[in-house]
Scaffold this motif. Sequence first.
Motif, PDB file in Angstrom:
ATOM      1  N   GLU A 100      17.884  11.421   4.624  1.00 51.01           N
ATOM      2  CA  GLU A 100      18.935  11.910   3.721  1.00 51.01           C
ATOM      3  C   GLU A 100      18.488  11.785   2.269  1.00 51.01           C
ATOM      4  OE1 GLU A 100      21.656  13.375   4.767  1.00 51.01           O
ATOM      5  OE2 GLU A 100      21.229  12.976   6.880  1.00 51.01           O
ATOM      6  N   ASP A 101      19.205  12.477   1.383  1.00 51.72           N
ATOM      7  CA  ASP A 101      18.896  12.378  -0.046  1.00 51.72           C
ATOM      8  C   ASP A 101      19.274  10.997  -0.560  1.00 51.72           C
ATOM      9  OD1 ASP A 101      21.676  12.534  -1.587  1.00 51.72           O
ATOM     10  OD2 ASP A 101      21.774  13.949   0.095  1.00 51.72           O
ATOM     11  N   ILE A 102      18.792  10.670  -1.738  1.00 44.18           N
ATOM     12  CA  ILE A 102      18.947   9.324  -2.276  1.00 44.18           C
ATOM     13  C   ILE A 102      20.408   8.956  -2.494  1.00 44.18           C
ATOM     14  CG2 ILE A 102      18.609  10.149  -4.630  1.00 44.18           C
ATOM     15  CD1 ILE A 102      17.728   6.698  -3.131  1.00 44.18           C
ATOM     16  N   ARG A 103      21.240   9.900  -2.843  1.00 45.55           N
ATOM     17  CA  ARG A 103      22.659   9.593  -3.073  1.00 45.55           C
ATOM     18  C   ARG A 103      23.337   9.141  -1.781  1.00 45.55           C
ATOM     19  NH1 ARG A 103      21.361  13.846  -6.225  1.00 45.55           N
ATOM     20  NH2 ARG A 103      21.890  13.723  -8.447  1.00 45.55           N
ATOM     21  N   THR A 104      23.069   9.879  -0.705  1.00 44.23           N
ATOM     22  CA  THR A 104      23.656   9.518   0.583  1.00 44.23           C
ATOM     23  C   THR A 104      23.115   8.186   1.069  1.00 44.23           C
ATOM     24  OG1 THR A 104      23.968  11.836   1.177  1.00 44.23           O
ATOM     25  CG2 THR A 104      23.945  10.239   2.988  1.00 44.23           C
ATOM     26  N   ARG A 105      21.817   7.991   0.938  1.00 46.99           N
ATOM     27  CA  ARG A 105      21.210   6.730   1.387  1.00 46.99           C
ATOM     28  C   ARG A 105      21.773   5.539   0.634  1.00 46.99           C
ATOM     29  NH1 ARG A 105      15.746   5.989   0.460  1.00 46.99           N
ATOM     30  NH2 ARG A 105      15.460   7.928  -0.719  1.00 46.99           N
ATOM     31  N   ALA A 106      21.893   5.678  -0.681  1.00 45.15           N
ATOM     32  CA  ALA A 106      22.391   4.560  -1.492  1.00 45.15           C
ATOM     33  C   ALA A 106      23.851   4.256  -1.169  1.00 45.15           C
ATOM     34  CB  ALA A 106      22.233   4.892  -2.967  1.00 45.15           C
ATOM     35  N   LEU A 107      24.674   5.276  -1.030  1.00 46.37           N
ATOM     36  CA  LEU A 107      26.098   5.091  -0.770  1.00 46.37           C
ATOM     37  C   LEU A 107      26.349   4.386   0.567  1.00 46.37           C
ATOM     38  CD1 LEU A 107      29.074   5.683  -1.573  1.00 46.37           C
ATOM     39  CD2 LEU A 107      28.856   7.846  -0.331  1.00 46.37           C
ATOM     40  N   LEU A 108      25.760   4.910   1.629  1.00 45.43           N
ATOM     41  CA  LEU A 108      26.029   4.352   2.955  1.00 45.43           C
ATOM     42  C   LEU A 108      25.316   3.023   3.171  1.00 45.43           C
ATOM     43  CD1 LEU A 108      26.073   7.533   5.225  1.00 45.43           C
ATOM     44  CD2 LEU A 108      27.933   6.402   4.004  1.00 45.43           C
ATOM     45  N   THR A 109      24.140   2.850   2.573  1.00 42.53           N
ATOM     46  CA  THR A 109      23.460   1.557   2.688  1.00 42.53           C
ATOM     47  C   THR A 109      24.267   0.461   2.014  1.00 42.53           C
ATOM     48  OG1 THR A 109      21.268   2.600   2.745  1.00 42.53           O
ATOM     49  CG2 THR A 109      21.353   0.268   2.143  1.00 42.53           C
ATOM     50  N   LEU A 110      24.821   0.773   0.842  1.00 44.95           N
ATOM     51  CA  LEU A 110      25.639  -0.212   0.134  1.00 44.95           C
ATOM     52  C   LEU A 110      26.915  -0.521   0.910  1.00 44.95           C
ATOM     53  CD1 LEU A 110      25.775  -1.892  -2.446  1.00 44.95           C
ATOM     54  CD2 LEU A 110      26.992   0.014  -3.532  1.00 44.95           C
ATOM     55  N   ALA A 111      27.506   0.497   1.502  1.00 39.94           N
ATOM     56  CA  ALA A 111      28.732   0.296   2.278  1.00 39.94           C
ATOM     57  C   ALA A 111      28.481  -0.614   3.477  1.00 39.94           C
ATOM     58  CB  ALA A 111      29.282   1.641   2.737  1.00 39.94           C
ATOM     59  N   VAL A 112      27.386  -0.381   4.167  1.00 37.95           N
ATOM     60  CA  VAL A 112      27.084  -1.166   5.367  1.00 37.95           C
ATOM     61  C   VAL A 112      26.697  -2.593   5.030  1.00 37.95           C
ATOM     62  CG1 VAL A 112      25.470  -1.384   7.300  1.00 37.95           C
ATOM     63  CG2 VAL A 112      26.472   0.843   6.758  1.00 37.95           C
ATOM     64  N   THR A 113      25.900  -2.785   3.982  1.00 41.08           N
ATOM     65  CA  THR A 113      25.378  -4.120   3.673  1.00 41.08           C
ATOM     66  C   THR A 113      26.374  -5.011   2.935  1.00 41.08           C
ATOM     67  OG1 THR A 113      24.380  -3.245   1.638  1.00 41.08           O
ATOM     68  CG2 THR A 113      22.992  -3.333   3.607  1.00 41.08           C
ATOM     69  N   THR A 114      27.374  -4.423   2.267  1.00 38.59           N
ATOM     70  CA  THR A 114      28.317  -5.227   1.483  1.00 38.59           C
ATOM     71  C   THR A 114      29.742  -5.193   2.026  1.00 38.59           C
ATOM     72  OG1 THR A 114      28.883  -3.425  -0.031  1.00 38.59           O
ATOM     73  CG2 THR A 114      26.970  -4.808  -0.606  1.00 38.59           C
ATOM     74  N   GLY A 115      30.093  -4.183   2.819  1.00 40.80           N
ATOM     75  CA  GLY A 115      31.469  -4.058   3.305  1.00 40.80           C
ATOM     76  C   GLY A 115      32.443  -3.644   2.220  1.00 40.80           C
ATOM     77  N   MET A 116      31.955  -3.039   1.152  1.00 39.53           N
ATOM     78  CA  MET A 116      32.836  -2.593   0.069  1.00 39.53           C
ATOM     79  C   MET A 116      33.772  -1.503   0.549  1.00 39.53           C
ATOM     80  SD  MET A 116      30.095  -2.520  -3.116  1.00 39.53           S
ATOM     81  CE  MET A 116      31.278  -1.773  -4.260  1.00 39.53           C
TER      82      MET A 116
END
Length: 222
Positions: A100-116
Amino acid sequence: MANSRDCNYRFSASGTSLIDCTIVGLFPPFKCIYLMILQFDNIAGFVWTPLFRFVDNKQKFIETNPIGKNYIHYPKIVQPQLEAYSDEEVEQLMEALENEDIRTRALLTLAVTTGMRRGELVGLMWDDIDFDKQIITISRSVYKPKGEEQRIKATKSVSSNRTVYIPESCSRILYELKIQQASDKRHSQGVWLDSGFVFTDRYGKNISLYAPTRICAEVQAK
C-alpha cells in the motif's frame, strides 16, 4: 349578588333546582372557571353538576408517581462484544500493507500498534509525535456533527489524554510519511494547506473522519 368572598353563589340551570356551590378552598384555575361560567344564566344543569362533582371529588393529591422507576421497567442495553484482531490476523494485515501507499501504511500501522480511536488518528498532529523518544501524546480528537463540517475537540475523557509508545518500525513509517508530505508540499504549486495534521490528502487538508474505516475496509477486501 354576593355579600363576601366566601359567600355561596346560587344560579338557575334551565328549570332545574337551584344548586349551592362554594368557591372557598378551590384551586385558582377552578375558581376562574367557576366565576366565568356564572356569567351565563342559560347553562344547562348537566354541565354544572359534573363540573363541581369533579372539583369536589378529584381535587386530591397522589402519594406516588405512577410513571416512576417502580412502575416502568427499562430494557437492559446489551453492548456488542468487540472482536479484536488475533496475532495471526495482525501479521497478515502487516504483510498486506507492504503493497500500500505510505499514507495507508502509516494510518493502519499506527492504529494497530497503539489502539488509537478513529477520531484520535484523524486529529493527530506532527507536534504530538516525539521521534527521539518514540512517543505520541494524545490530547485531541475529531468529530463530525450531522450536516456540519468535522471539528476538533478534546479527547473523550480526561483519562483519554495519554502518552503511548510506538515501536521503532512504526516510528520509521511515520517519519517516511513526513518526508512524503514535504515532497507533496514542494510539488503542490502553492496550494498546499500547512495544517500540521499527520494524515492529510495530497494538498495538506485533514482527511475525513470516516477515511480510516473506509481505508481499512478497502485493504481487507483485497
